[in-house]
Design an enzyme around this catalytic site. Structure first.
Site, PDB file in Angstrom:
ATOM      1  N   CYS A   1       2.427  -7.455  13.582  1.00  0.00           N
ATOM      2  CA  CYS A   1       3.782  -7.803  13.176  1.00  0.00           C
ATOM      3  C   CYS A   1       4.818  -6.956  13.905  1.00  0.00           C
ATOM      4  O   CYS A   1       4.540  -5.848  14.376  1.00  0.00           O
ATOM      5  CB  CYS A   1       3.928  -7.701  11.662  1.00  0.00           C
ATOM      6  SG  CYS A   1       4.350  -6.075  11.046  1.00  0.00           S
TER       7      CYS A   1
ATOM      8  N   CYS B   1       3.147 -11.817   2.802  1.00  0.00           N
ATOM      9  CA  CYS B   1       4.102 -11.721   3.897  1.00  0.00           C
ATOM     10  C   CYS B   1       4.010 -12.985   4.752  1.00  0.00           C
ATOM     11  O   CYS B   1       2.913 -13.407   5.123  1.00  0.00           O
ATOM     12  CB  CYS B   1       3.800 -10.496   4.758  1.00  0.00           C
ATOM     13  SG  CYS B   1       4.820 -10.394   6.243  1.00  0.00           S
TER      14      CYS B   1
ATOM     15  N   THR C   1      -2.402  -7.723  10.920  1.00  0.00           N
ATOM     16  CA  THR C   1      -1.031  -7.538  11.405  1.00  0.00           C
ATOM     17  C   THR C   1      -0.614  -6.078  11.540  1.00  0.00           C
ATOM     18  O   THR C   1       0.430  -5.792  12.131  1.00  0.00           O
ATOM     19  CB  THR C   1      -0.027  -8.224  10.465  1.00  0.00           C
ATOM     20  OG1 THR C   1      -0.090  -7.610   9.167  1.00  0.00           O
ATOM     21  CG2 THR C   1      -0.308  -9.711  10.355  1.00  0.00           C
TER      22      THR C   1
ATOM     23  N   HIS D   1       0.827  -1.205   0.000  1.00  0.00           N
ATOM     24  CA  HIS D   1       0.000   0.000   0.000  1.00  0.00           C
ATOM     25  C   HIS D   1       0.865   1.261   0.000  1.00  0.00           C
ATOM     26  O   HIS D   1       1.041   1.932   1.013  1.00  0.00           O
ATOM     27  CB  HIS D   1      -0.941  -0.009   1.205  1.00  0.00           C
ATOM     28  CG  HIS D   1      -2.089  -0.942   1.042  1.00  0.00           C
ATOM     29  ND1 HIS D   1      -2.825  -1.419   2.098  1.00  0.00           N
ATOM     30  CD2 HIS D   1      -2.643  -1.495  -0.074  1.00  0.00           C
ATOM     31  CE1 HIS D   1      -3.780  -2.223   1.643  1.00  0.00           C
ATOM     32  NE2 HIS D   1      -3.678  -2.283   0.332  1.00  0.00           N
TER      33      HIS D   1
ATOM     34  N   HIS E   1     -10.306  -4.328   4.249  1.00  0.00           N
ATOM     35  CA  HIS E   1      -8.856  -4.354   4.047  1.00  0.00           C
ATOM     36  C   HIS E   1      -8.479  -5.690   3.411  1.00  0.00           C
ATOM     37  O   HIS E   1      -9.008  -6.739   3.766  1.00  0.00           O
ATOM     38  CB  HIS E   1      -8.130  -4.180   5.388  1.00  0.00           C
ATOM     39  CG  HIS E   1      -6.657  -3.945   5.248  1.00  0.00           C
ATOM     40  ND1 HIS E   1      -5.766  -4.967   5.013  1.00  0.00           N
ATOM     41  CD2 HIS E   1      -5.918  -2.805   5.313  1.00  0.00           C
ATOM     42  CE1 HIS E   1      -4.531  -4.473   4.946  1.00  0.00           C
ATOM     43  NE2 HIS E   1      -4.602  -3.159   5.126  1.00  0.00           N
TER      44      HIS E   1
ATOM     45  N   GLU F   1      -5.943  -7.624   3.630  1.00  0.00           N
ATOM     46  CA  GLU F   1      -5.440  -8.662   4.528  1.00  0.00           C
ATOM     47  C   GLU F   1      -6.584  -9.336   5.278  1.00  0.00           C
ATOM     48  O   GLU F   1      -6.610 -10.562   5.432  1.00  0.00           O
ATOM     49  CB  GLU F   1      -4.442  -8.072   5.530  1.00  0.00           C
ATOM     50  CG  GLU F   1      -3.857  -9.130   6.453  1.00  0.00           C
ATOM     51  CD  GLU F   1      -2.975  -8.551   7.543  1.00  0.00           C
ATOM     52  OE1 GLU F   1      -2.935  -9.145   8.647  1.00  0.00           O
ATOM     53  OE2 GLU F   1      -2.328  -7.517   7.307  1.00  0.00           O
TER      54      GLU F   1
ATOM     55  N   SER G   1      -2.741   2.710   3.601  1.00  0.00           N
ATOM     56  CA  SER G   1      -1.778   1.950   4.404  1.00  0.00           C
ATOM     57  C   SER G   1      -2.217   1.998   5.856  1.00  0.00           C
ATOM     58  O   SER G   1      -2.070   3.018   6.536  1.00  0.00           O
ATOM     59  CB  SER G   1      -0.370   2.543   4.255  1.00  0.00           C
ATOM     60  OG  SER G   1       0.495   2.031   5.248  1.00  0.00           O
ATOM     61  N   SER G   2      -2.749   0.890   6.348  1.00  0.00           N
ATOM     62  CA  SER G   2      -3.278   0.845   7.711  1.00  0.00           C
ATOM     63  C   SER G   2      -2.221   1.216   8.731  1.00  0.00           C
ATOM     64  O   SER G   2      -2.459   2.008   9.648  1.00  0.00           O
ATOM     65  CB  SER G   2      -3.832  -0.556   8.001  1.00  0.00           C
ATOM     66  OG  SER G   2      -4.272  -0.656   9.340  1.00  0.00           O
TER      67      SER G   2
END
Length: 340
Positions: free
Chosen positions: A201, A103, A171, A48, A131, A133, A229-230
């Site tokens: 993460c 990832c 994450t 992102h 989102h 992910e 971008s979270s």
């Protein structure tokens, strides 16, 4: 009131910028373009960040929303955010040659979801609806996973058996907000189980810790990162929650509003985990023109984690006799700054 005689300076947070998963994903697209030639298709944004996507597109990457936009038999890279089994199946049905750049830390969460679902738990996925992910993780067991968007949404959670409930998370969330969500969930479901290891993460946590360190000393904190971008958006919030007088997010240096700097003596700078260091350098250059030429790097951790390239790409490179690629550490060269 700010002391007009105070010396202007920048506190540069470290770690910042590229994490190991982003580095791996970006290199995967770069090496795919070099090895196979353009075009190489990429499902969704590989990471992102606008600059990264535009740079790769200029080199021949074609970004698509879904696999049905990829010509049958063509090569497609799955983004760092991960995909659901349904996406893998759709790609196989079109005979696509896939490179899975998910990832490894996201893959770990996927595996946890599969295991908990097979044990018949209700899985509470703390994250943001929509989102990529979250969509990928939820797709591993959609009949067992429900998304919990925030602490406030805990009241809406319904489970089959309060004794068989577990939480996992996206994450890239705010650590503090996630823990508040877990606290409220545990008030409702005392038997709530934790995942076997942290889901947020290391890079997300490290960048938040670094911002917490500099924020109390900053009149302004500038986070470089894209709106989708979270982890970048969370850094803006973390700075405010930890004492920064003002906090802003920008994609690039040209978006800095010089009015933000009026009366400021200390400016904090950080960047999200998908941001190349060149964008931070540009920000420092602009700040220097405004009198903020002194840069002090404040480091709270040193990251040395590296991930190997996706196995599909690695195998083809090896077969062609190419040497293995070493990831770029933190996606940047060293900056000429004064360490704290």
């Amino acid at each position: 009131m700010t002391d007009p005689s105070a010396r202007k300076k920048v506190l540069l947070a470290a770690p910042r910028g590229y994490c190991a998963g982003v580095d791996r994903a970006v290199i995967a697209v770069e090496k795919a373009l070099e090895h196979y030639g353009a075009p190489v298709y990429v499902r969704k944004e590989i990471v992102h960040n606008k600059y990264v996507v535009e740079t790769l597109a200029a080199r021949g990457a074609i970004f698509v929303h879904e696999t049905d936009e990829v010509p049958e038999g063509a090569r497609v890279v799955f983004s760092a955010h991960g995909v659901s089994p349904a996406v893998h199946a759709a790609a196989a049905a079109r005979s696509l040659q896939t490179i899975d750049a998910t990832c490894p830390l996201v893959t770990k969460v996927h595996k946890e979801a599969v295991r908990f679902a097979s044990d018949d738990y209700d899985i509470l996925l703390i994250g943001h609806d929509g989102h990529e992910e979250v969509e990928g993780t939820q797709g591993e067991a959609p009949e067992r996973i429900q998304v919990v968007n925030s602490p406030e949404s805990v009241a809406d959670v319904v489970v089959r058996d309060p004794e068989r409930v577990v939480w996992i998370s996206q994450t890239t969330l705010s650590v503090d907000e996630t823990m508040e969500t877990v606290r409220r969930l545990r008030e409702r479901f005392p038997a709530l189980q934790d995942p076997p290891s942290d889901n947020i993460c290391y890079a997300t946590q490290n960048r938040q810790v670094a911002v917490k360190k500099i924020a109390p000393q900053c009149d302004v904190v500038i986070t470089v990162g894209s709106a989708n971008s979270s982890n970048s958006v969370r850094l803006v919030e973390v700075a405010l929650e930890n004492g920064a007088r003002a906090s802003y997010r920008i994609d690039k240096a040209a978006e800095i509003d010089l009015a933000w700097l009026e009366g400021a003596t200390t400016v904090g700078v950080t960047s999200g985990a998908s941001v190349p260091e060149i964008l931070v350098r540009d920000v420092l250059d602009v700040l220097a023109t405004q009198g903020f030429g002194e840069v002090e790097e404040v480091r709270t951790a040193t990251e040395d984690l590296m991930f190997s390239l996706p196995r599909e790409l690695r195998a083809d490179l090896k077969a062609a006799g190419n040497a293995p690629v070493r990831p770029r550490r933190e996606g940047r060269r060293a900056l000429d700054v004064t360490p704290a």
